[in-house]
Design a protein around this motif. Structure first.
Motif, PDB file in Angstrom:
ATOM      1  N   ILE A   1      -1.916   3.179 -11.929  1.00  0.00           N
ATOM      2  CA  ILE A   1      -2.608   1.892 -11.924  1.00  0.00           C
ATOM      3  C   ILE A   1      -3.739   1.892 -12.944  1.00  0.00           C
ATOM      4  CG2 ILE A   1      -4.015   0.323 -10.521  1.00  0.00           C
ATOM      5  CD1 ILE A   1      -2.129   1.260  -8.156  1.00  0.00           C
ATOM      6  N   GLY A   2      -4.405   3.025 -13.086  1.00  0.00           N
ATOM      7  CA  GLY A   2      -5.433   3.124 -14.112  1.00  0.00           C
ATOM      8  C   GLY A   2      -4.873   2.900 -15.508  1.00  0.00           C
ATOM      9  N   GLU A   3      -3.649   3.345 -15.727  1.00  0.00           N
ATOM     10  CA  GLU A   3      -2.998   3.197 -17.032  1.00  0.00           C
ATOM     11  C   GLU A   3      -2.320   1.837 -17.195  1.00  0.00           C
ATOM     12  OE1 GLU A   3      -0.212   6.446 -17.190  1.00  0.00           O
ATOM     13  OE2 GLU A   3      -1.785   7.868 -16.642  1.00  0.00           O
ATOM     14  N   HIS A   4      -1.910   1.237 -16.082  1.00  0.00           N
ATOM     15  CA  HIS A   4      -1.131  -0.004 -16.124  1.00  0.00           C
ATOM     16  C   HIS A   4      -1.753  -1.064 -15.208  1.00  0.00           C
ATOM     17  CE1 HIS A   4       1.951   2.255 -18.238  1.00  0.00           C
ATOM     18  NE2 HIS A   4       1.841   3.181 -17.307  1.00  0.00           N
ATOM     19  N   GLU A   5      -3.030  -1.286 -15.385  1.00  0.00           N
ATOM     20  CA  GLU A   5      -3.766  -2.210 -14.519  1.00  0.00           C
ATOM     21  C   GLU A   5      -3.162  -3.615 -14.482  1.00  0.00           C
ATOM     22  OE1 GLU A   5      -8.253  -4.014 -14.139  1.00  0.00           O
ATOM     23  OE2 GLU A   5      -7.969  -2.147 -15.228  1.00  0.00           O
ATOM     24  N   PRO A   6      -2.759  -4.195 -15.620  1.00  0.00           N
ATOM     25  CA  PRO A   6      -2.158  -5.533 -15.533  1.00  0.00           C
ATOM     26  C   PRO A   6      -0.905  -5.565 -14.652  1.00  0.00           C
ATOM     27  CG  PRO A   6      -2.798  -5.076 -17.786  1.00  0.00           C
ATOM     28  CD  PRO A   6      -2.953  -3.781 -17.013  1.00  0.00           C
ATOM     29  N   PHE A   7      -0.108  -4.511 -14.694  1.00  0.00           N
ATOM     30  CA  PHE A   7       1.081  -4.470 -13.845  1.00  0.00           C
ATOM     31  C   PHE A   7       0.680  -4.438 -12.368  1.00  0.00           C
ATOM     32  CE2 PHE A   7       4.460  -2.243 -11.525  1.00  0.00           C
ATOM     33  CZ  PHE A   7       5.493  -3.145 -11.740  1.00  0.00           C
ATOM     34  N   ALA A   8      -0.349  -3.679 -12.031  1.00  0.00           N
ATOM     35  CA  ALA A   8      -0.816  -3.629 -10.644  1.00  0.00           C
ATOM     36  C   ALA A   8      -1.317  -5.005 -10.199  1.00  0.00           C
ATOM     37  CB  ALA A   8      -1.920  -2.587 -10.502  1.00  0.00           C
ATOM     38  N   ARG A   9      -1.999  -5.706 -11.078  1.00  0.00           N
ATOM     39  CA  ARG A   9      -2.459  -7.060 -10.748  1.00  0.00           C
ATOM     40  C   ARG A   9      -1.266  -7.989 -10.511  1.00  0.00           C
ATOM     41  NH1 ARG A   9      -7.637  -7.335 -11.072  1.00  0.00           N
ATOM     42  NH2 ARG A   9      -8.783  -5.896 -12.387  1.00  0.00           N
ATOM     43  N   LEU A  10      -0.234  -7.806 -11.307  1.00  0.00           N
ATOM     44  CA  LEU A  10       0.989  -8.580 -11.121  1.00  0.00           C
ATOM     45  C   LEU A  10       1.594  -8.307  -9.747  1.00  0.00           C
ATOM     46  CD1 LEU A  10       3.389 -10.251 -12.502  1.00  0.00           C
ATOM     47  CD2 LEU A  10       4.351  -8.007 -12.944  1.00  0.00           C
ATOM     48  N   LEU A  11       1.631  -7.039  -9.350  1.00  0.00           N
ATOM     49  CA  LEU A  11       2.176  -6.696  -8.035  1.00  0.00           C
ATOM     50  C   LEU A  11       1.398  -7.388  -6.920  1.00  0.00           C
ATOM     51  CD1 LEU A  11       2.967  -2.871  -8.210  1.00  0.00           C
ATOM     52  CD2 LEU A  11       4.558  -4.787  -8.318  1.00  0.00           C
ATOM     53  N   ILE A  12       0.086  -7.340  -7.008  1.00  0.00           N
ATOM     54  CA  ILE A  12      -0.755  -7.951  -5.973  1.00  0.00           C
ATOM     55  C   ILE A  12      -0.584  -9.472  -5.965  1.00  0.00           C
ATOM     56  CG2 ILE A  12      -3.170  -8.470  -5.378  1.00  0.00           C
ATOM     57  CD1 ILE A  12      -2.974  -5.748  -4.611  1.00  0.00           C
ATOM     58  N   ALA A  13      -0.612 -10.071  -7.137  1.00  0.00           N
ATOM     59  CA  ALA A  13      -0.631 -11.526  -7.222  1.00  0.00           C
ATOM     60  C   ALA A  13       0.733 -12.179  -7.030  1.00  0.00           C
ATOM     61  CB  ALA A  13      -1.195 -11.949  -8.579  1.00  0.00           C
ATOM     62  N   GLU A  14       1.773 -11.545  -7.494  1.00  0.00           N
ATOM     63  CA  GLU A  14       3.062 -12.229  -7.554  1.00  0.00           C
ATOM     64  C   GLU A  14       4.156 -11.638  -6.673  1.00  0.00           C
ATOM     65  OE1 GLU A  14       3.453 -15.069  -9.062  1.00  0.00           O
ATOM     66  OE2 GLU A  14       1.582 -15.072 -10.172  1.00  0.00           O
ATOM     67  N   ALA A  15       4.212 -10.339  -6.548  1.00  0.00           N
ATOM     68  CA  ALA A  15       5.369  -9.717  -5.904  1.00  0.00           C
ATOM     69  C   ALA A  15       5.431  -9.931  -4.405  1.00  0.00           C
ATOM     70  CB  ALA A  15       5.399  -8.228  -6.227  1.00  0.00           C
ATOM     71  N   TRP A  16       4.325 -10.255  -3.767  1.00  0.00           N
ATOM     72  CA  TRP A  16       4.317 -10.385  -2.307  1.00  0.00           C
ATOM     73  C   TRP A  16       4.262 -11.843  -1.857  1.00  0.00           C
ATOM     74  CZ3 TRP A  16       5.882  -6.242   0.037  1.00  0.00           C
ATOM     75  CH2 TRP A  16       5.714  -5.016  -0.597  1.00  0.00           C
ATOM     76  N   ARG A  17       4.622 -12.758  -2.736  1.00  0.00           N
ATOM     77  CA  ARG A  17       4.663 -14.178  -2.366  1.00  0.00           C
ATOM     78  C   ARG A  17       5.636 -14.387  -1.217  1.00  0.00           C
ATOM     79  NH1 ARG A  17       3.643 -18.483  -6.186  1.00  0.00           N
ATOM     80  NH2 ARG A  17       2.801 -17.596  -8.068  1.00  0.00           N
ATOM     81  N   SER A  18       5.370 -15.417  -0.453  1.00  0.00           N
ATOM     82  CA  SER A  18       6.349 -15.783   0.569  1.00  0.00           C
ATOM     83  C   SER A  18       7.478 -16.533  -0.119  1.00  0.00           C
ATOM     84  CB  SER A  18       5.707 -16.648   1.650  1.00  0.00           C
ATOM     85  OG  SER A  18       5.198 -17.824   1.074  1.00  0.00           O
ATOM     86  N   GLY A  19       8.582 -16.593   0.524  1.00  0.00           N
ATOM     87  CA  GLY A  19       9.723 -17.286  -0.054  1.00  0.00           C
ATOM     88  C   GLY A  19      10.783 -16.307  -0.476  1.00  0.00           C
ATOM     89  N   GLY A  20      11.838 -16.822  -0.991  1.00  0.00           N
ATOM     90  CA  GLY A  20      12.973 -15.985  -1.340  1.00  0.00           C
ATOM     91  C   GLY A  20      13.023 -15.696  -2.815  1.00  0.00           C
ATOM     92  N   GLY A  21      14.225 -15.519  -3.289  1.00  0.00           N
ATOM     93  CA  GLY A  21      14.456 -15.310  -4.705  1.00  0.00           C
ATOM     94  C   GLY A  21      13.849 -14.042  -5.252  1.00  0.00           C
TER      95      GLY A  21
END
Length: 192
Positions: free
Chosen positions: A92-112
């Motif tokens: 996460i220290g090396e890939h902080e934007p990816f970690a932010r993506l995981l927090i912000a987008e990957a756990w959305r409710s809904g399908g797909g």
């Protein structure tokens, strides 16, 4: 430029933009511009923004999972847990934007794509933590009644959240200090 290099540039641009603005607000035009390629290149390589997002998560989670597996390999269970926590922090220290993506987008409710992303994270990253915890339970290092699946998700999520806190609010703090604090918390809770 090779197709692999182009895809890497697109991944990097998409991760940064989605982390900055969110998936819905990020356009293919922005991704192409940031990557320094024509808009058609995005469609040629991925077909759509949604397909790019899916490929992006697959790529990033594979890299994270590989790093965690590599950290755990050949170690006694509790040593493996410590190594996995350290590897997640470092990633996460090396890939902080990816970690932010995981927090912000990957756990959305809904399908797909979002549901698939959550399953992918559980399978390829949280699953590594679960395997380590299962091994620790099997050898008696952790209590026999430990809910391994929930504990693995909790460990993964705790490290992810703490890593983002560290990178955002305490970037000068050494990784080793953050890691030591996390391990103190884990030793006191899951082993007891």
């Amino acid at each position: 430029m090779s197709r692999t290099a182009t895809r890497e540039r697109l991944f990097t641009a998409a991760v940064e933009l989605i982390a900055e603005h969110g998936f819905a607000a990020t356009t293919v035009d922005q991704i192409a511009e940031r990557a320094g390629v024509a808009k058609g290149t995005v469609y040629y390589n991925f077909g759509s923004k949604a397909a790019l997002f899916t490929a992006l998560l697959d790529y990033g989670v594979d890299r994270l999972g590989a790093r965690l597996r590599e950290a755990a390999a050949g170690r006694a269970p509790l040593d493996a847990l410590e190594a996995v926590v350290g590897a997640e922090l470092a990633f996460i220290g090396e890939h902080e934007p990816f970690a932010r993506l995981l927090i912000a987008e990957a756990w959305r409710s809904g399908g797909g794509a979002w549901h698939q992303a959550a399953l992918l994270i559980r399978e390829r990253a949280i699953g590594v933590v679960a395997d380590v915890l299962r091994s620790a339970v099997a050898v008696g290092d952790l209590r026999a009644d430990l809910d391994v699946e929930t504990a693995a998700a909790a460990v993964f999520g705790m490290v992810l959240t703490v890593a983002l806190h560290w990178r955002t609010l305490e970037p000068g703090r050494p990784l080793e200090d953050v890691h030591a604090t996390l391990m103190d918390l884990l030793r006191g809770r899951i082993a007891g």
